[in-house]
Design a protein around this motif. Sequence first.
Motif, short mmCIF file in Angstrom:
data_model
loop_
_atom_site.label_atom_id
_atom_site.label_comp_id
_atom_site.label_asym_id
_atom_site.label_seq_id
_atom_site.Cartn_x
_atom_site.Cartn_y
_atom_site.Cartn_z
N VAL A 69 67.51 58.15 44.03
CA VAL A 69 67.24 59.14 42.98
C VAL A 69 67.97 58.75 41.70
CG1 VAL A 69 67.45 61.56 42.30
CG2 VAL A 69 66.97 60.95 44.70
N TRP A 70 69.22 58.31 41.89
CA TRP A 70 70.07 58.07 40.72
C TRP A 70 71.18 57.09 41.09
CZ3 TRP A 70 73.82 62.28 38.41
CH2 TRP A 70 74.27 61.88 37.13
N TRP A 121 70.71 59.29 47.11
CA TRP A 121 69.48 58.96 47.82
C TRP A 121 68.73 60.22 48.24
CZ3 TRP A 121 67.75 54.01 49.37
CH2 TRP A 121 68.61 52.94 49.05
N SER A 122 67.39 60.10 48.26
CA SER A 122 66.51 61.09 48.87
C SER A 122 65.69 60.35 49.92
CB SER A 122 65.59 61.72 47.82
OG SER A 122 64.59 62.52 48.45
N PHE A 161 61.31 60.11 40.69
CA PHE A 161 61.65 61.53 40.78
C PHE A 161 61.66 62.22 39.42
CE2 PHE A 161 63.42 59.37 44.42
CZ PHE A 161 63.05 60.19 45.48
N LYS A 162 61.04 61.57 38.41
CA LYS A 162 61.09 62.12 37.07
C LYS A 162 60.23 63.37 36.97
CE LYS A 162 57.24 59.53 35.02
NZ LYS A 162 56.83 58.58 33.97
N VAL A 163 60.53 64.17 35.98
CA VAL A 163 59.75 65.37 35.68
C VAL A 163 58.47 64.96 34.96
CG1 VAL A 163 59.74 67.53 34.37
CG2 VAL A 163 61.83 66.79 35.56
N GLU A 194 60.61 69.25 43.84
CA GLU A 194 59.63 69.21 44.92
C GLU A 194 59.51 67.81 45.52
OE1 GLU A 194 58.25 71.92 45.99
OE2 GLU A 194 59.07 73.19 44.41
N LYS A 195 59.92 66.80 44.77
CA LYS A 195 59.82 65.43 45.26
C LYS A 195 61.04 65.01 46.10
CE LYS A 195 57.21 63.94 41.16
NZ LYS A 195 57.21 63.07 39.96
N LEU A 196 62.07 65.86 46.10
CA LEU A 196 63.29 65.52 46.82
C LEU A 196 63.20 65.87 48.30
CD1 LEU A 196 65.98 66.80 44.28
CD2 LEU A 196 65.23 64.44 44.63
N GLU A 197 63.85 65.05 49.09
CA GLU A 197 63.95 65.29 50.53
C GLU A 197 65.41 65.57 50.86
OE1 GLU A 197 63.65 62.64 54.61
OE2 GLU A 197 62.29 62.15 52.93
#
Length: 436
Positions: free
Chosen positions: A410-411, A404-405, A421-423, A354-357
């Motif tokens: 992201v990584w 990238w997001s 972006f962690k859970v 949900e945090k990703l674009e």
Amino acid sequence: MLDRLKNNIAQNFPFLENKKLFLATSGGLDSIVMAHLFKQLNYTIALAHCNFQLRGLESFADQNFVQDFALANDIPVFITQFDTEAFAKDYKLSTQVAARDLRYNWFYELLETEKFDYILTAHHADDNIETFLINLSRGTGLEGLVGIPAQNDKIIRPLLPFSREEIANYAHENKIEWREDSSNASDKYLRNKIRHDLVPLLKELNPHFLTSFQKTQSHLQESQAMVEDASIMVYQQVVKQEEDAFYFDLHQLKKLPNYSSYLYQWLRDFGFSAWDDIYNLVESQSGKQVLSAEFRLLKDRETLILTPIDFANDQQEYFIEEEFQDVNVPLNLSFEKVDAIFIPTIRTIFVDQEKLEFPLVLRRWNDGDNFQPFGMEGKSKKVSKLFKDEKLSLLEKENIWVLWSGTKIVWIVGLRQDERFKVDNNTSNILKIELQ
């Protein structure tokens, strides 16, 4: 001459027996004599003639002559025509290099399509002398002085022991006709100047020059074999290979009394020409590099790293849509929705989808990139500082991709996940991203 050729084949090319042979035939003295000789020896032969269209009507007269010779002697003949000047212009080559490339490419196509075994060319002892002197005048390593090889893969040169004079005498004795290439009379080519002026003078100074020269080349060939053996033994102590990268240990290399000679021996087949720059690279600062058309030699601390130049993956960006499950270029990444997480690794991360674009973007890292390392909430860090902490080599840094997001990392793929972006306890959709 026929008996001497028979002995040369028996001694050096016994594998030609019962093979199908293409004879490269220009229509000139050397190739026509070769065809006449092999016809007498009852080999299965066919002629291969290239019309380079460089001498107008004369080129087509050569072609017609070869066709007539083949017909008169009941020999199959294959003809091709090239727009050599256009090819040379398109690929920025000299006319001579363009003709050579076109010629040998066609020869290998013929071998495959017509199911023949070898191509024979009519290079002889005088060609060897001329090539030696050309290379000597331009500056060359040992490999430029050892002569034209009698065999190079599928190319065989059975007339190398014979002089131009011997070949001409055979033609006269057997009333063989041939075509004279008018360009051979011009001194605008270096080879012709050597042929017309220098070689006759050497033969005048020493009537046995050809015999002496052949002995010298034999000694040079033996020396080259010794050099190559030594080079292989030292190579195993200095160079390590990992996939398509070669690592030269400078600490070991600099122990050698003449390390530049070893570098030349190891790197000569990779297309380099700026040899002084390569030798200076040993004492240069990290980050300096020397390029050939397809390879790069990079100085990194106490190591030289040889790698192919990756043109395709230079500064491209790759977009990853939300519905993607697998990405194969430039990396193999998989995207999978999961119900639970386990401990992340450098090859696997878990993020809150949900945090990703979307679309996500995969690209090379840049000097100004920042991220928030996993486990360090609220604290940013430069990607370049991470590389320094991890003691990555220059080559390893260049091979790093970043996911990238939007405007956030992201990584740093295969190295470190971003904290943002962690859970967490509010995550409802977990996405596992894995580097295959």
